[in-house]
Scaffold this motif. Structure first.
Motif, mmCIF file in Angstrom:
data_model
loop_
_atom_site.group_PDB
_atom_site.id
_atom_site.type_symbol
_atom_site.label_atom_id
_atom_site.label_comp_id
_atom_site.label_asym_id
_atom_site.label_seq_id
_atom_site.Cartn_x
_atom_site.Cartn_y
_atom_site.Cartn_z
ATOM 1 N N SER A 194 21.876 43.201 34.248
ATOM 2 C CA SER A 194 22.566 42.069 34.856
ATOM 3 C C SER A 194 23.627 41.458 33.939
ATOM 4 C CB SER A 194 21.555 40.997 35.263
ATOM 5 O OG SER A 194 20.875 40.504 34.121
ATOM 6 N N GLN A 195 23.514 41.671 32.636
ATOM 7 C CA GLN A 195 24.468 41.072 31.706
ATOM 8 C C GLN A 195 25.621 42.016 31.339
ATOM 9 O OE1 GLN A 195 24.115 37.817 30.854
ATOM 10 N NE2 GLN A 195 22.421 37.930 32.311
ATOM 11 N N GLY A 196 25.572 43.243 31.769
ATOM 12 C CA GLY A 196 26.598 44.223 31.412
ATOM 13 C C GLY A 196 27.813 44.130 32.306
ATOM 14 N N PRO A 197 28.808 44.974 32.039
ATOM 15 C CA PRO A 197 30.024 44.973 32.851
ATOM 16 C C PRO A 197 29.738 45.489 34.258
ATOM 17 C CG PRO A 197 30.049 46.812 31.333
ATOM 18 C CD PRO A 197 28.853 45.983 30.995
ATOM 19 N N SER A 198 30.554 45.057 35.189
ATOM 20 C CA SER A 198 30.389 45.521 36.570
ATOM 21 C C SER A 198 30.923 46.944 36.696
ATOM 22 C CB SER A 198 31.167 44.600 37.519
ATOM 23 O OG SER A 198 32.567 44.745 37.293
ATOM 24 N N SER A 199 30.554 47.595 37.773
ATOM 25 C CA SER A 199 31.056 48.944 38.036
ATOM 26 C C SER A 199 32.571 48.931 38.132
ATOM 27 C CB SER A 199 30.459 49.494 39.334
ATOM 28 O OG SER A 199 29.072 49.623 39.214
ATOM 29 N N GLU A 200 33.106 47.892 38.742
ATOM 30 C CA GLU A 200 34.554 47.770 38.889
ATOM 31 C C GLU A 200 35.247 47.729 37.525
ATOM 32 O OE1 GLU A 200 37.410 44.242 40.326
ATOM 33 O OE2 GLU A 200 36.025 44.953 41.886
ATOM 34 N N LYS A 201 34.698 46.960 36.597
ATOM 35 C CA LYS A 201 35.302 46.864 35.262
ATOM 36 C C LYS A 201 35.198 48.196 34.511
ATOM 37 C CE LYS A 201 35.083 41.972 34.507
ATOM 38 N NZ LYS A 201 35.211 40.980 33.472
ATOM 39 N N ILE A 202 34.106 48.885 34.684
ATOM 40 C CA ILE A 202 33.935 50.185 34.040
ATOM 41 C C ILE A 202 34.973 51.163 34.570
ATOM 42 C CG2 ILE A 202 32.403 52.183 33.796
ATOM 43 C CD1 ILE A 202 30.062 50.149 33.816
ATOM 44 N N LEU A 203 35.105 51.226 35.897
ATOM 45 C CA LEU A 203 36.086 52.139 36.498
ATOM 46 C C LEU A 203 37.509 51.780 36.080
ATOM 47 C CD1 LEU A 203 34.557 52.520 40.065
ATOM 48 C CD2 LEU A 203 34.558 54.200 38.207
ATOM 49 N N GLN A 204 37.786 50.502 35.979
ATOM 50 C CA GLN A 204 39.104 50.060 35.540
ATOM 51 C C GLN A 204 39.372 50.512 34.103
ATOM 52 O OE1 GLN A 204 39.556 45.806 35.560
ATOM 53 N NE2 GLN A 204 41.744 45.876 35.181
ATOM 54 N N ALA A 205 38.396 50.381 33.226
ATOM 55 C CA ALA A 205 38.552 50.796 31.838
ATOM 56 C C ALA A 205 38.745 52.310 31.728
ATOM 57 C CB ALA A 205 37.347 50.368 31.019
ATOM 58 N N VAL A 206 38.029 53.052 32.549
ATOM 59 C CA VAL A 206 38.184 54.516 32.545
ATOM 60 C C VAL A 206 39.589 54.881 33.005
ATOM 61 C CG1 VAL A 206 37.434 56.657 33.660
ATOM 62 C CG2 VAL A 206 35.726 55.014 32.846
ATOM 63 N N ALA A 207 40.054 54.242 34.073
ATOM 64 C CA ALA A 207 41.400 54.511 34.581
ATOM 65 C C ALA A 207 42.456 54.178 33.538
ATOM 66 C CB ALA A 207 41.646 53.731 35.878
ATOM 67 N N GLU A 208 42.301 53.064 32.844
ATOM 68 C CA GLU A 208 43.257 52.672 31.813
ATOM 69 C C GLU A 208 43.245 53.661 30.640
ATOM 70 O OE1 GLU A 208 42.392 48.629 30.787
ATOM 71 O OE2 GLU A 208 43.030 47.879 32.749
ATOM 72 N N GLY A 209 42.080 54.212 30.346
ATOM 73 C CA GLY A 209 41.981 55.165 29.269
ATOM 74 C C GLY A 209 42.639 56.493 29.572
ATOM 75 N N ARG A 210 42.827 56.783 30.848
ATOM 76 C CA ARG A 210 43.443 58.053 31.259
ATOM 77 C C ARG A 210 44.958 57.956 31.303
ATOM 78 N NH1 ARG A 210 39.292 59.757 36.100
ATOM 79 N NH2 ARG A 210 37.581 60.307 34.731
ATOM 80 N N ARG A 211 45.494 56.765 31.164
ATOM 81 C CA ARG A 211 46.956 56.604 31.245
ATOM 82 C C ARG A 211 47.634 56.997 29.978
ATOM 83 N NH1 ARG A 211 46.923 50.745 34.153
ATOM 84 N NH2 ARG A 211 45.799 51.439 35.948
#
Length: 63
Positions: A46-63
């Motif tokens: 419950s205290q970790g990042p949301s799925s949305e934030k994780i996916l956003q970070a992955v997408a940013e890392g691929r740029r």
């Protein structure tokens, strides 16, 4: 396979029986995949990042 174990025991300076006993103890001490999955499912996320934030970070890392 027996010859490989004998060679490994000799390299370690151990008798075959002592070498095999140590290897078995190491194997027994490791958790099984099922035990790991059970522990992971039991964790409070419950205290970790949301799925949305994780996916956003992955997408940013691929740029």
């Amino acid at each position: 396979m027996a010859e490989q174990l004998k060679a490994r025991a000799a390299e370690a300076g151990l008798s075959l029986s002592v070498y095999v006993a140590r290897e078995l103890a190491d194997i027994a001490a490791r958790p099984t995949n099922a035990e790991i999955v059970k522990r992971l499912k039991a964790r409070d996320r419950s205290q970790g990042p949301s799925s949305e934030k994780i996916l956003q970070a992955v997408a940013e890392g691929r740029r």
